[in-house]
Design an enzyme around this catalytic site. Structure first.
Site, PDB file in Angstrom:
ATOM      1  N   GLY A   1      -0.048   1.815  -3.329  1.00 28.38           N
ATOM      2  CA  GLY A   1       1.299   1.537  -2.851  1.00 28.38           C
ATOM      3  C   GLY A   1       1.583   2.144  -1.488  1.00 28.38           C
ATOM      4  O   GLY A   1       1.215   3.288  -1.217  1.00 28.38           O
TER       5      GLY A   1
ATOM      6  N   ASN B   1      -0.563   8.538 -16.366  1.00 28.97           N
ATOM      7  CA  ASN B   1      -0.417   9.092 -15.027  1.00 28.97           C
ATOM      8  C   ASN B   1       1.044   9.093 -14.623  1.00 28.97           C
ATOM      9  O   ASN B   1       1.812   8.191 -14.984  1.00 28.97           O
ATOM     10  CB  ASN B   1      -1.270   8.308 -14.017  1.00 28.97           C
ATOM     11  CG  ASN B   1      -0.482   7.228 -13.307  1.00 28.97           C
ATOM     12  OD1 ASN B   1       0.223   7.496 -12.336  1.00 28.97           O
ATOM     13  ND2 ASN B   1      -0.590   6.001 -13.809  1.00 28.97           N
TER      14      ASN B   1
ATOM     15  N   ILE C   1       1.703  10.007 -11.175  1.00 34.85           N
ATOM     16  CA  ILE C   1       1.415  10.354  -9.783  1.00 34.85           C
ATOM     17  C   ILE C   1       2.679  10.254  -8.933  1.00 34.85           C
ATOM     18  O   ILE C   1       2.918  11.041  -8.032  1.00 34.85           O
ATOM     19  CB  ILE C   1       0.316   9.442  -9.199  1.00 34.85           C
ATOM     20  CG1 ILE C   1      -0.977   9.561 -10.019  1.00 34.85           C
ATOM     21  CG2 ILE C   1       0.062   9.766  -7.732  1.00 34.85           C
ATOM     22  CD1 ILE C   1      -1.600  10.928 -10.002  1.00 34.85           C
TER      23      ILE C   1
ATOM     24  N   ASN D   1      -0.014  -3.414  -1.494  1.00 31.88           N
ATOM     25  CA  ASN D   1       1.016  -3.126  -2.481  1.00 31.88           C
ATOM     26  C   ASN D   1       2.153  -2.372  -1.788  1.00 31.88           C
ATOM     27  O   ASN D   1       1.923  -1.378  -1.102  1.00 31.88           O
ATOM     28  CB  ASN D   1       0.423  -2.286  -3.615  1.00 31.88           C
ATOM     29  CG  ASN D   1       1.429  -1.998  -4.719  1.00 31.88           C
ATOM     30  OD1 ASN D   1       2.258  -1.108  -4.596  1.00 31.88           O
ATOM     31  ND2 ASN D   1       1.338  -2.750  -5.803  1.00 31.88           N
TER      32      ASN D   1
ATOM     33  N   CYS E   1       9.275   0.546  -9.326  1.00 30.54           N
ATOM     34  CA  CYS E   1       9.865   1.701  -8.650  1.00 30.54           C
ATOM     35  C   CYS E   1      11.315   1.899  -9.104  1.00 30.54           C
ATOM     36  O   CYS E   1      12.022   0.930  -9.390  1.00 30.54           O
ATOM     37  CB  CYS E   1       9.854   1.490  -7.141  1.00 30.54           C
ATOM     38  SG  CYS E   1       8.217   1.267  -6.417  1.00 30.54           S
TER      39      CYS E   1
ATOM     40  N   LYS F   1       4.827  -7.829  -8.769  1.00 28.80           N
ATOM     41  CA  LYS F   1       4.120  -7.118  -9.833  1.00 28.80           C
ATOM     42  C   LYS F   1       5.119  -6.720 -10.908  1.00 28.80           C
ATOM     43  O   LYS F   1       5.996  -5.888 -10.690  1.00 28.80           O
ATOM     44  CB  LYS F   1       3.402  -5.884  -9.283  1.00 28.80           C
ATOM     45  CG  LYS F   1       2.524  -5.194 -10.331  1.00 28.80           C
ATOM     46  CD  LYS F   1       1.654  -4.125  -9.694  1.00 28.80           C
ATOM     47  CE  LYS F   1       0.678  -3.555 -10.716  1.00 28.80           C
ATOM     48  NZ  LYS F   1      -0.222  -2.543 -10.114  1.00 28.80           N
TER      49      LYS F   1
ATOM     50  N   ASN G   1       1.936  -3.955 -15.222  1.00 29.39           N
ATOM     51  CA  ASN G   1       1.893  -2.593 -14.745  1.00 29.39           C
ATOM     52  C   ASN G   1       1.780  -1.699 -15.988  1.00 29.39           C
ATOM     53  O   ASN G   1       1.698  -2.191 -17.108  1.00 29.39           O
ATOM     54  CB  ASN G   1       3.160  -2.268 -13.944  1.00 29.39           C
ATOM     55  CG  ASN G   1       2.926  -1.226 -12.883  1.00 29.39           C
ATOM     56  OD1 ASN G   1       2.117  -0.315 -13.071  1.00 29.39           O
ATOM     57  ND2 ASN G   1       3.633  -1.330 -11.769  1.00 29.39           N
TER      58      ASN G   1
ATOM     59  N   GLY H   1      -5.533   1.601 -19.203  1.00 28.66           N
ATOM     60  CA  GLY H   1      -6.823   1.657 -19.878  1.00 28.66           C
ATOM     61  C   GLY H   1      -6.914   0.676 -21.029  1.00 28.66           C
ATOM     62  O   GLY H   1      -5.968  -0.081 -21.310  1.00 28.66           O
TER      63      GLY H   1
ATOM     64  N   THR I   1      -8.054   1.210 -14.163  1.00 26.25           N
ATOM     65  CA  THR I   1      -8.515   2.496 -14.679  1.00 26.25           C
ATOM     66  C   THR I   1     -10.031   2.587 -14.790  1.00 26.25           C
ATOM     67  O   THR I   1     -10.613   3.658 -14.581  1.00 26.25           O
ATOM     68  CB  THR I   1      -7.867   2.764 -16.052  1.00 26.25           C
ATOM     69  OG1 THR I   1      -6.438   2.782 -15.890  1.00 26.25           O
ATOM     70  CG2 THR I   1      -8.303   4.098 -16.627  1.00 26.25           C
TER      71      THR I   1
END
Length: 309
Positions: free
Chosen positions: A46, A69, A71, A99, A129, A164, A191, A216, A265
């Site tokens: 992103g 995650n 992040i 992205n 987001c 997305k 997502n 995953g 992943t």
């Protein structure tokens, strides 16, 4: 000869395999392991209008058949991306999909406008987001917000726009139709699913953010179902993702209705997995005597591979 070329919104890809945003950076590390030109496309991490620091640590943990995650979309911002990352990607014979992330419509549009004159093939808009102007609710959970931000991005974008979609909705078909109504050229899904893990030894959350995005193999059956539903709800192309770790997994998504797939992943435990999946798809087509990969797109809902199931 087997044909693996696919077309997404007028953009031709040499094969239907691309990388999932957030799992491949901008390809710099992975370029040490294989030639990125072997991929249909590279989807970047992103990119925001300004650098984002992301969430506090710990922000990654393993789960059964997957990972969480949080992040927080850490990234160096559009200026560094254009100066450093884009020239690296342009050295390869592969499509470049950027992205785009933001906390407001204005932040998304700033990146979209900056990329208008850059050598970029498509934009993927991450609407998972949090919308800071609407109390932190993700853009992608409200069909009205999905349609609105899609319209705004399309009004400024010079490249085809992929929206997305978030799986954290009641009905993915409504989200897909909202994006299509807003003018999206394609969709990508899913997502990550929102999840949580407790560290029982410490008696607290495994992630500092408390919740994180589950990815995953654990999410693949959910992703296949949602790709099937979305692809049958809209007329625009769908890119499928969610737990793909083999050519067999990728083929499930194509047969469910995806025109292409993104590998995420799995890149973390095998940096060459994306190109292995592309090779595996081609070998499957050869074994089945299928001359064009597009022949299998959506076949699960249309009588099977040979129209007899």
């Amino acid at each position: 000869m087997t044909g693996t070329c696919v077309n997404i919104a007028g953009v031709s890809l040499k094969n239907p395999v691309m990388t999932a945003s957030g799992t491949f950076g901008s390809g710099m590390e992975y370029g040490e392991f294989f030639d990125l030109s072997a991929l249909g496309a590279v989807v970047t991490k992103g990119v925001a209008s300004v650098p984002w620091q992301g969430n506090p640590t710990p922000r990654i943990c393993e789960t059964a058949s997957g990972m969480l995650n949080a992040i927080g979309l850490q990234n160096p911002g559009i200026d560094v991306f254009v100066r450093r990352d884009l020239p690296f990607l342009q050295k390869y014979d592969t499509r470049i999909i950027v992205n785009v992330c933001g906390h407001s419509v204005e932040e998304y549009l700033e990146v979209v406008e900056r990329l208008a004159d850059e050598n970029v093939d498509m934009l993927e808009i991450n609407i998972s987001c949090p919308n800071v102007k609407e109390g932190g609710i993700a853009f992608g959970t409200d069909p009205r917000a999905i349609e609105s931000i899609t319209k705004a991005v399309k009004a400024k974008a010079k490249q085809p726009v992929i929206m997305k979609l978030s799986p954290n909705v009641t009905d993915i078909r409504e989200a897909a139709k909202a994006a299509e109504s807003g003018g999206a050229d394609a969709l990508s899904l899913i997502n990550t699913l929102t999840g949580m893990k407790i560290d029982i030894e410490r008696g607290t959350f495994a992630l500092a953010n408390r919740t994180g995005g589950l990815s995953g193999p654990a999410i693949r059956p959910v992703a296949v179902r949602m790709v099937y539903e979305a692809s049958h709800a809209v007329k625009i192309p769908v890119i499928g993702m969610g737990g793909i770790a083999s050519a067999e997994d990728a083929l499930e998504f194509l047969m469910a209705g995806a025109r292409a797939v993104s590998v995420g992943t799995a890149n973390f435990h095998d940096p060459c997995i994306s190109v292995k999946i592309a090779d595996g798809i081609e070998k499957f087509l050869e074994r089945k005597g299928i001359r064009d990969v597009n022949e299998i797109v959506g076949c699960a809902g249309n009588g099977g591979l040979y129209g007899t199931v």
